[in-house]
Design a protein around this motif. Structure first.
Motif, PDB file in Angstrom:
ATOM      1  N   PHE A 153       0.842  -1.198   0.000  1.00 37.65           N
ATOM      2  CA  PHE A 153       0.000   0.000   0.000  1.00 37.65           C
ATOM      3  C   PHE A 153       0.878   1.250   0.000  1.00 37.65           C
ATOM      4  N   VAL A 154       0.546   2.185  -0.867  1.00 35.35           N
ATOM      5  CA  VAL A 154       1.211   3.489  -0.885  1.00 35.35           C
ATOM      6  C   VAL A 154       0.108   4.539  -0.859  1.00 35.35           C
ATOM      7  N   VAL A 155      -0.028   5.236   0.273  1.00 34.24           N
ATOM      8  CA  VAL A 155      -1.080   6.245   0.427  1.00 34.24           C
ATOM      9  C   VAL A 155      -0.448   7.607   0.650  1.00 34.24           C
ATOM     10  N   THR A 156      -1.153   8.634   0.253  1.00 32.01           N
ATOM     11  CA  THR A 156      -0.672  10.007   0.387  1.00 32.01           C
ATOM     12  C   THR A 156      -1.205  10.612   1.682  1.00 32.01           C
ATOM     13  N   PRO A 157      -0.595  11.710   2.162  1.00 33.32           N
ATOM     14  CA  PRO A 157      -1.145  12.382   3.349  1.00 33.32           C
ATOM     15  C   PRO A 157      -2.611  12.784   3.183  1.00 33.32           C
TER      16      PRO A 157
END
Length: 702
Positions: free
Chosen positions: A482-486
């Motif tokens: 998983f790669v999520v942004t602020p």
């Protein structure tokens, strides 16, 4: 009254945090932080005086707004003050020696000895100059290095250098991590480059606590036979994870139980709970209440000292101390209010705690348990005592996991599917293990008793380890990548908040907010997926003593690496995998050694010459990995880049005669001495030279 106190406290915290965020985003170079804070404080005092003289509602509102801005400006100035870097009195390259005092506990890690030194003086051009600042030091294992301790003064031969920037795309930024801890330099001290010149601990209390902790570590090692269980005892009871096995650490992380190894609020809460259980019947007169208060607070603070004073332990100890103070003064306060007071106090002491992952997750977990667990118990409160106990444990685990879920995705890029099963086992066994560990700490000096307690502790930890290793191998035990942004993190927290309010109040407006949050997260994911499908990149990674290449086409990758890379499996997790995840690559690692041929949808043309050189043709670009200069070429071969490997010795006329190329890349199969010699020569000849160890990964983007 309680509600008003809660609101006021959270207003202070809510005003203090933006100042820290502003400094770390846009305010690092702002030179008037002190003047700005003074201006808003004076403005607040002026408006407060006006509201006192003319008590109108708008004057009170203006004074309140000015007060909040003053708090924000103060936190901005505090961050500026705390993060102002120290400067050396002479240029770093002129330093030949320096003196440091070790101000952190010495960690004996599997591959090195590490600590943090406070710089006291530097020597340049034959003179000593006073200096300030901190340096992270690493030493190879030796009897002399292993015996170092907090407060040791060292004379070091060498210079001070700043930490390097991340060498690969999306790699963990160790330089920023050190900067948040006010560490400006980094040094590796080989044997023979340093000398112990004395002992002067900055704090004798900390020195004593670390000495006691070391004695307890040795005692655990003497009475627990298996090394695996010894390392878990060190982590569980003392907070020492230096010698924790990587496979075992991975098992705890993948089952969502890593928190039991990091001494935190759970451990302090268990210790506080057992103290209350035994001491509660003694709370009768004022004198006994005062003695119990001093005893409880003294024990939890001593435990905090022995375990290293991490941010999560500080939070827990401060909170329980305030709860005990309330009991002593017969005042009951909201736990959330107490949590906010502790957070504010810790952030005033060290604003950078806001960026500490343990600090964030610890506060969120406690807030989640306080807010969400009672709601879960309202939905179902079974009458059977055993079932209710299991449900309460499960509700605590789910509440904490739900409150930390978005941040866990952001920092660790994974989600343990069976965390609820693992915690149902881990929390009770951890409680038993911790109580046994505390009992062992109290009686480790008593023969026979220490042996029995050590035996029982070892068996408890063996069961815990075996169960978690078993759960780790359940199908789909962890979802990763998983790669999520602020922005997505904020949307997920807003989604959780709106969903809880919808379940409580049954209003469609909260359900609509949930839908909007889901739409935002889904929309940003779709946009990112569309961008990733168009990705065409070739990256030569910077990896120690290795040659590594990733060729990304959409969400697929062709991976080329030599045998030296596969001999260091940890390199992939730290230096390559974060880049793959950021580009949407989820396929299994094609582990095969020494530049294998590929069988992916987008094959990579690959050739090997008679001299052992390798040619890769990609998107019209031709790259050569050069080990040996070819002979008898009729004309120069035109290339886009040449990667020099394995300390290739050549003279410039032969290189220029063999290849028509402007860009030369030196990978980390070359020695540093070779690189230092060749870079100057090649740049003088007009080549563009890229050194992977110094300049980081080399990329081609289309």
């Amino acid at each position: 009254m309680a509600k008003r106190a809660l609101t006021g406290t959270f207003r202070l915290v809510g005003s203090f945090i933006p100042g820290i965020l502003l400094y770390h985003t846009i305010g690092r170079g702002f030179p008037f932080a002190g003047e700005l804070a003074a201006f808003f404080v004076l403005l607040f005092l002026a408006l407060l005086w006006l509201a006192y003289k003319k008590p109108l509602a708008r004057h009170r509102r203006y004074a309140g707004l000015a007060g909040m801005l003053a708090v924000t400006a103060f936190s901005f100035w505090a961050s500026f003050y705390k993060n102002t870097p120290e400067t050396l009195p002479v240029p770093a390259q002129q330093i030949t020696h320096y003196q440091i005092t070790l101000v952190k506990a010495v960690a004996l890690k599997p591959n090195s000895v590490s600590s943090v030194g406070r710089v006291e003086a530097v020597r340049a051009q034959g003179k000593w100059y006073p200096a300030q600042g901190q340096v992270a030091v690493f030493l190879p294992h030796s009897p002399k290095a292993d015996s170092l301790q907090y407060g040791q003064r060292l004379l070091v031969q060498g210079s001070l250098s700043p930490p390097a920037a991340p060498a690969n795309p999306f790699q963990f930024d160790y330089r920023r991590y050190l900067a948040l801890k006010h560490i400006q330099w980094q040094a590796y001290l080989p044997t023979g480059t340093w000398l112990s010149i004395g002992y002067a601990p900055p704090s004798y209390i900390v020195a004593l606590s670390l000495k006691i902790r070391k004695q307890l570590e040795n005692a655990f090692g003497e009475h627990i036979e298996t090394k695996r269980e010894v390392t878990i005892a060190h982590a569980l009871v003392l907070g020492v994870q230096d010698d924790l096995d990587a496979a075992l650490r991975n098992a705890y992380a993948r089952t969502g139980t890593m928190h039991v190894l990091a001494v935190s609020g759970l451990h302090v809460g268990l210790l506080y709970g057992v103290l209350l259980f035994f001491l509660k019947p003694l709370r009768r007169g004022k004198t006994s209440k005062l003695l119990i208060f001093l005893l409880v607070v003294g024990v939890v603070w001593f435990y905090a000292f022995v375990t290293g004073m991490s941010a999560s332990v500080l939070r827990s100890v401060c909170m329980f101390s305030l709860v005990e103070l309330g009991l002593l003064l017969r005042r009951r306060a909201s736990i959330l209010n107490t949590l906010a007071v502790v957070a504010l106090a810790l952030l005033i002491y060290e604003p950078n705690f806001l960026y500490d992952v343990g600090f964030q997750l610890s506060f969120l977990a406690v807030a989640g348990i306080v807010l969400l667990q009672p709601l879960f118990l309202k939905f179902w409160n079974p009458e059977n005592r055993a079932v209710r106990l299991v449900w309460e444990l499960l509700a605590i685990s789910v509440a904490a996991q739900l409150a930390t879920f978005p941040l866990s995705l952001y920092y660790f890029h994974q989600f343990p599917v069976y965390f609820w099963v693992a915690n149902l086992v881990a929390v009770p066994l951890t409680s038993v293990g911790l109580y046994m560990g505390v009992a062992f700490m109290m009686f480790f000096w008593v023969p026979v008793v220490n042996g029995w307690i050590g035996f029982l502790l070892e068996k408890t930890l063996w069961i815990l380890n075996e169960v978690l290793l078993w759960l780790e191998h359940w199908p789909k035990a962890v979802l990763d990548g998983f790669v999520v942004t602020p922005g997505q993190v904020a949307a997920l927290y807003l989604l959780i908040f709106a969903a809880v309010l919808f379940l409580v109040h049954k209003k469609l407006s909260w359900l609509a907010l949930c839908v909007l949050c889901l739409a935002f997260v889904s929309g940003t994911e779709l946009a990112e997926a569309h961008r990733q499908r168009r990705t065409r990149e070739l990256v030569i990674h910077s990896a120690r003593r290795s040659s590594v290449v990733s060729v990304v086409h959409g969400r697929e990758v062709t991976f080329l690496a030599d045998s030296a890379f596969f001999a260091q499996p940890q390199l992939f997790s730290y230096q390559v995998q974060p880049y793959w995840w950021a580009k949407g690559v989820r396929q299994d690692i094609p582990f095969a050694t020494d530049f294998p041929e590929t069988a992916f949808k987008q094959p990579l043309p690959f050739y090997e010459t008679l001299e052992g050189n390798r040619v890769v043709v990609w998107q019209g670009k031709r790259l050569l990995w050069l080990r040996k200069l070819p002979r008898n070429l009729e004309r120069p071969v035109t290339l886009d880049a040449v990667v020099l490997q394995h300390n290739l010795w050549f003279d410039l006329p032969r290189l220029q005669k063999a290849f028509s190329v402007r860009t030369l890349v030196l990978d980390q199969t070359n020695s540093r001495r070779y690189v230092a010699r060749k870079v100057q020569e090649l740049r003088a000849a007009g080549y563009r030279v890229h050194v992977l160890e110094e300049d980081g990964a080399w990329q081609i983007r289309l």
